[in-house]
Design a protein around this motif. Structure first.
Motif, mmCIF file in Angstrom:
data_model
loop_
_atom_site.group_PDB
_atom_site.id
_atom_site.type_symbol
_atom_site.label_atom_id
_atom_site.label_comp_id
_atom_site.label_asym_id
_atom_site.label_seq_id
_atom_site.Cartn_x
_atom_site.Cartn_y
_atom_site.Cartn_z
ATOM 1 N N LEU A 113 7.814 1.290 5.654
ATOM 2 C CA LEU A 113 8.498 2.128 4.675
ATOM 3 C C LEU A 113 8.487 3.589 5.137
ATOM 4 C CD1 LEU A 113 9.839 2.160 1.848
ATOM 5 C CD2 LEU A 113 7.567 2.583 0.893
ATOM 6 N N SER A 114 9.675 4.199 5.161
ATOM 7 C CA SER A 114 9.782 5.565 5.678
ATOM 8 C C SER A 114 10.421 6.534 4.689
ATOM 9 C CB SER A 114 10.602 5.566 6.975
ATOM 10 O OG SER A 114 11.924 5.079 6.732
ATOM 11 N N VAL A 139 8.746 -2.804 -9.160
ATOM 12 C CA VAL A 139 9.105 -2.998 -7.758
ATOM 13 C C VAL A 139 8.340 -4.175 -7.146
ATOM 14 C CG1 VAL A 139 7.364 -1.418 -6.795
ATOM 15 C CG2 VAL A 139 9.536 -1.751 -5.600
ATOM 16 N N VAL A 140 7.179 -4.516 -7.713
ATOM 17 C CA VAL A 140 6.404 -5.624 -7.132
ATOM 18 C C VAL A 140 7.146 -6.949 -7.241
ATOM 19 C CG1 VAL A 140 4.212 -4.464 -7.617
ATOM 20 C CG2 VAL A 140 5.093 -6.154 -9.240
ATOM 21 N N TRP A 141 7.989 -7.101 -8.279
ATOM 22 C CA TRP A 141 8.735 -8.343 -8.472
ATOM 23 C C TRP A 141 10.029 -8.328 -7.666
ATOM 24 C CZ3 TRP A 141 5.194 -11.087 -10.649
ATOM 25 C CH2 TRP A 141 4.262 -10.448 -11.484
ATOM 26 N N LYS A 142 10.349 -7.183 -7.097
ATOM 27 C CA LYS A 142 11.609 -7.030 -6.378
ATOM 28 C C LYS A 142 11.453 -7.119 -4.865
ATOM 29 C CE LYS A 142 14.001 -4.213 -9.833
ATOM 30 N NZ LYS A 142 14.746 -2.953 -10.052
ATOM 31 N N VAL A 143 10.349 -6.564 -4.335
ATOM 32 C CA VAL A 143 10.242 -6.511 -2.869
ATOM 33 C C VAL A 143 8.943 -7.086 -2.313
ATOM 34 C CG1 VAL A 143 11.761 -4.500 -2.785
ATOM 35 C CG2 VAL A 143 9.294 -4.166 -2.782
ATOM 36 N N ALA A 172 -4.407 -0.847 -5.597
ATOM 37 C CA ALA A 172 -4.262 0.514 -5.083
ATOM 38 C C ALA A 172 -3.804 1.475 -6.162
ATOM 39 C CB ALA A 172 -3.278 0.519 -3.914
ATOM 40 N N LEU A 173 -2.959 1.014 -7.092
ATOM 41 C CA LEU A 173 -2.423 1.877 -8.136
ATOM 42 C C LEU A 173 -3.213 1.767 -9.438
ATOM 43 C CD1 LEU A 173 -0.089 3.908 -8.491
ATOM 44 C CD2 LEU A 173 1.309 2.036 -9.370
ATOM 45 N N ALA A 174 -4.188 0.840 -9.479
ATOM 46 C CA ALA A 174 -5.010 0.627 -10.683
ATOM 47 C C ALA A 174 -4.136 0.362 -11.905
ATOM 48 C CB ALA A 174 -5.941 1.806 -10.921
ATOM 49 N N THR A 179 0.829 -1.208 0.000
ATOM 50 C CA THR A 179 0.000 0.000 0.000
ATOM 51 C C THR A 179 0.863 1.258 0.000
ATOM 52 O OG1 THR A 179 -1.801 -1.133 1.164
ATOM 53 C CG2 THR A 179 -1.754 1.273 1.280
ATOM 54 N N ASP A 180 1.890 1.281 0.839
ATOM 55 C CA ASP A 180 2.751 2.461 0.936
ATOM 56 C C ASP A 180 3.494 2.711 -0.378
ATOM 57 O OD1 ASP A 180 1.944 2.795 3.557
ATOM 58 O OD2 ASP A 180 3.702 1.827 4.421
ATOM 59 N N LEU A 181 3.962 1.656 -1.015
ATOM 60 C CA LEU A 181 4.647 1.816 -2.302
ATOM 61 C C LEU A 181 3.693 2.369 -3.357
ATOM 62 C CD1 LEU A 181 6.822 -1.425 -2.505
ATOM 63 C CD2 LEU A 181 7.680 0.929 -2.577
ATOM 64 N N ALA A 182 2.477 1.827 -3.399
ATOM 65 C CA ALA A 182 1.500 2.304 -4.380
ATOM 66 C C ALA A 182 1.174 3.774 -4.148
ATOM 67 C CB ALA A 182 0.237 1.456 -4.309
ATOM 68 N N GLU A 183 1.046 4.177 -2.895
ATOM 69 C CA GLU A 183 0.733 5.572 -2.593
ATOM 70 C C GLU A 183 1.878 6.496 -3.004
ATOM 71 O OE1 GLU A 183 -0.242 5.640 1.541
ATOM 72 O OE2 GLU A 183 -2.274 4.848 1.238
#
Length: 307
Positions: A211-212, A231-235, A247-249, A121-125
């Motif tokens: 995530l900060s 990034v989804v395949w990485k982390v 979240a990111l559509a 969620t934080d990455l998508a935001e």
């Protein structure tokens, strides 16, 4: 790490500071390990970091960061490094260099993340906020950002060269099939958006399990968002990627291109770096490739007729 890289050390940093920013020359200086692939970083006191490009091309990425990060930072939901000063060549060092704010946190490796769903969620935001920023005057893909955000097909020759170079070290048939599937995805047809260009565990910081901050904007530019979606395949794990995607559509074509980006980046890194020159990146690249191939095999299995 690179054949043409310039050596740096604490003594050089001290001399550069004394000559150009004497107000900071008395502060403690400590190398940040491991060194990055593009910059040698030195912590300066408690709140700053000196970044010295290893190669000439990286000096251009830092100049770009100094131009754009102050404008982007207030519009982003996570902390990002703020450039404080730009240094000039000197003391035998041939490139421009930079001083940034130091961001506290640890790299976003598995054991440091308390909730992968929250990370998704934080990455998508973060990426959504970056994409909302007006990209009209932003720099298009080029050497300054290692061509991140360019059409995936432009990576075809380099990726196939890497596949041939790796040979028996990889499953050539599986890797080639996954790469060709990604190439068949339609290209990004909408307006280019801002991309970080290098989102992975090395450039994500966590504090208290969450995530900060996001660091190292050398890949910053405007183009196809698939190079950030990778990034989804990485982390992220297979069971949390859907949280990010919802979240990111993310549309199907961009999702498919993101697999290609992650696979291509892994394949190109593996013949270049070794366990001796950059063990962390080699191990990460192997894992990225494994995640993409696992997803490829899973989807093929789902489509296969059942007995």
């Amino acid at each position: 790490m690179h054949a043409d890289e310039v050596d740096t050390d604490v003594s050089l940093v001290r001399r550069l500071l004394a000559a150009q920013f004497p107000q900071w020359a008395h502060l403690p200086i400590e190398p940040v390990r491991p060194f990055g692939t593009d910059n040698a970083n030195y912590r300066l006191g408690n709140d700053m970091v000196v970044r010295l490009p290893r190669q000439e091309r990286t000096s251009r990425t830092l100049e770009k960061e100094r131009q754009w990060l102050p404008r982007l930072a207030p519009l982003l939901p996570l902390a990002v490094p703020v450039p404080l000063a730009g240094g000039m060549p000197g003391e035998g060092y041939p490139f421009t260099w930079s001083v940034y704010t130091w961001l506290r946190g640890e790299n976003a490796t598995g054991e440091r993340i308390s909730d992968r769903g929250q990370l998704a969620t934080d990455l998508a935001e973060f990426i959504a906020a970056l994409q909302r920023i007006d990209a009209t005057d932003g720099p298009p893909p080029g050497e300054h950002n290692f061509f991140r955000g360019e059409p995936l097909a432009r990576r075809d020759a380099a990726t196939r060269t890497a596949i041939a170079s790796l040979g028996s070290q990889i499953d050539v048939d599986a890797v080639s099939a996954a790469w060709e599937e990604a190439l068949r995805a339609p290209e990004w047809q909408r307006a280019p958006v801002w991309v970080h260009g290098d989102l992975d565990a090395r450039n994500l910081l966590v504090a208290n399990g969450r995530l900060s901050a996001v660091i190292d904007f050398g890949g910053l530019g405007v183009g196809d968002p698939a190079c950030d979606v990778m990034v989804v395949w990485k982390v992220l794990t297979a069971d949390t990627r859907h949280i990010f995607r919802t979240a990111l559509a993310v549309d199907e074509a961009t999702w498919a291109r993101s697999r290609g980006w992650a696979l291509s980046q892994a394949l190109i890194a593996l013949p270049y770096y070794t366990l001796e020159t950059n063990a962390i990146l080699v191990q990460e690249a192997q894992r990225w490739m494994a995640e993409v191939l696992a997803d490829h095999h899973s989807r093929r299995a789902e489509k296969s007729p059942q007995p």
